[in-house]
Every structure is written in structure tokens, then in C-alpha cells.
Design a protein around this motif. Sequence first.
Motif, short mmCIF file in Angstrom:
data_model
loop_
_atom_site.label_atom_id
_atom_site.label_comp_id
_atom_site.label_asym_id
_atom_site.label_seq_id
_atom_site.Cartn_x
_atom_site.Cartn_y
_atom_site.Cartn_z
N ILE A 100 0.89 -1.17 0.00
CA ILE A 100 0.00 0.00 0.00
C ILE A 100 0.93 1.22 0.00
CG2 ILE A 100 -1.84 1.21 1.22
CD1 ILE A 100 -2.31 -1.41 2.81
N SER A 101 0.59 2.20 -0.81
CA SER A 101 1.46 3.38 -0.90
C SER A 101 0.65 4.65 -0.67
CB SER A 101 2.10 3.39 -2.28
OG SER A 101 2.92 4.53 -2.41
N ILE A 102 1.17 5.52 0.19
CA ILE A 102 0.47 6.78 0.49
C ILE A 102 1.47 7.94 0.53
CG2 ILE A 102 -0.85 8.06 2.25
CD1 ILE A 102 -2.08 5.45 3.19
N GLY A 103 1.13 9.01 -0.16
CA GLY A 103 1.88 10.27 -0.03
C GLY A 103 0.90 11.35 0.40
N VAL A 104 1.24 12.12 1.43
CA VAL A 104 0.36 13.20 1.88
C VAL A 104 1.05 14.54 1.60
CG1 VAL A 104 -0.95 14.19 3.81
CG2 VAL A 104 -0.56 11.72 3.71
N PHE A 105 0.30 15.45 1.01
CA PHE A 105 0.82 16.76 0.64
C PHE A 105 -0.05 17.85 1.25
CE2 PHE A 105 2.35 13.76 -2.31
CZ PHE A 105 3.61 14.20 -2.67
N ILE A 106 0.61 18.93 1.70
CA ILE A 106 -0.16 20.08 2.20
C ILE A 106 0.18 21.26 1.29
CG2 ILE A 106 -0.64 21.60 4.15
CD1 ILE A 106 0.10 19.29 6.02
#
Length: 270
Positions: A100-106
Motif C-alpha cells: 500500500i502506498s500513500i503520499g500526503v501533501f499540504i
Amino acid sequence: MEIYNFGKELIVEAGKFIETRMTQEFKVDSKSNPNDLVTDVDKETEQFLYTKILERFPEHRIIGEEGHGENINDTKGVIWIVDPIDGTLNFVHQGENFAISIGVFIDGTPYCGLVYDCMKQDLYHAKYGNGAFLNEQALAPAEDVPLNQSLIAINPKRILGEATRSPFFEIMAKSRSVRSYGSAALEFAMLARGQISALLFFKLYPWDYTGGAIITGELGYKTTDIYGEELPLLSTTSVISGNPKIHSEILEHFTDDKILHDFHDKFHDL
Ligand code: 2AM
Ligand code: CA
């Protein structure tokens, strides 16, 4: 920190969901071509992540491989870019070697990256500016290994065409040898562990690379497209990643290749 800790717990929970779900029957369909597979487990896991993120953070937005966020065309606020199963072919054929791959950006800036190999229970994670970890253990910074002493990873099917062949073949020939593991997220994880020294992918989507690029970025690895530019969050591109030395060695092969550039810019049919 709240988003980061929540994300770490969530991705492990989603991993447990996959592990349970894969023991039951599931349907396998093809998407853009007969080799581009998607299963019920991909879709249900994306829905699981989507629901849990919005329950906790109703104002966040989510872009997922299986259809969420298709209408998002700006990077304002908090955006989660998720791939519920990166390496679906491995999932279907092998029952392992997927993540599972997740990138979080603000506001378009990296906030944290998470890659979870649920069959091994290995969680790769990084909060921007705070180093990268495999489970509890800090990962070592990138070393300047040159191409001729490196294992490099590629996505082989994409380099069979005339337009891509020449620079890719030159780079492969210069390397110590070439590997292909079938999951960009896990290949970034192997880069983070120093098991391979570079990745070279012709055309990926943001959900294939954002989590891994944030994690390896924390260790000093550099990730760009074939022009040396920052990777986009809302469109496809090719990806070069590695320690700064090998990254520039690889990039040189692409700099003047007009045929490849032309093909790359027109090739949207993933
Ligand atoms: P996926 O399993 O989530 O589709 C395999 O070389 C890598 O390329 C995997 O990370 C895989 O992700 C990705 N991939 C496979 N098919 C793809 C496609 N049609 N477009 C973009 N990436 C793809
Ligand atoms: Ca996927």
C-alpha cells in the motif's frame, strides 16, 4: 504529527484488511489492457482508506488509483495520494510482493510518505524533514554508488518500444545488473534500504511514486522526471530516482534524446 501518526495506523489497518480479504474469493478484471489488472480487493481497500480518512479529516481530499479524486485539479489543502495495492500483478499471481502506498501533501508540499508491505509487516515511513524509518529503525542516508557498481530497477514492458529502447539499453548495459520487482513502491523501499541504487520507470502515476519519493527524499535520494524536473502530483510522468551521483549519470542519457522526449510527452495511453 497527528496526520502522520493517523496515517501509520491506518495503513497497517488497511494491510490487515487486505490480508483477510485475500483469503476469500475476489474478482479480477482488466482495465486499459488485458495485462492491466484490478481486483475487488484493490477497490475495497481504496474505499476503506477513503472512508477512514474522511471520517477523521472531513476537509482532506483523496486521489486514488481506483477512481477517487478524478476531478481534483489543484493541490490546495491536504491531499492524500493513495495506491491501495501497488503491484497488483504480484498480488494476483504471487500473493505477495505488493504494497500500500500513500503520499500526503499540504498545499502541494510533501508532508509524509508511507509504504506498507503488509505480507512482511514492513512499514516504511517518513515525515518530511524528520528522516525515514523501516518500522522503528532509522534508515541510512544515500551513498554515492556509481552506475557501474549498482543494481538498478526498471519496468521492463515499457522499454520494449523503439522510442524508449536506446537510452534505457545504454543505462542497463552500464549498470552492474538490472532488476524488476513489479511494484514501484517496493522498489523505492529497496532503494531506501540501499538494496538497489536507482529506479528508472517509463511513465508512472503519482500514486505509484509519491509515498516512495518522500521516504527516499529524506535519505538524500533524488527523484525527478527524465528532464530533471520535480514530479507532478496530478499527471503521469517517467521517473528517475537514485543517489545524486547515479541520478545525474542516468539523466545525462536522457538529456539530448529528442525521439524519446517526443514519445514521452505524447505517450498518455497507460
Ligand atoms: P500497480 O500495480 O499499482 O498498477 C510495475 O512495473 C509498476 O508499474 C507497479 O508499481 C505498477 O503499479 C505500475 N503500473 C502497472 N501498470 C501501470 C500502468 N498502466 N500505468 C502506470 N503504472 C503502472
Ligand atoms: Ca495499484
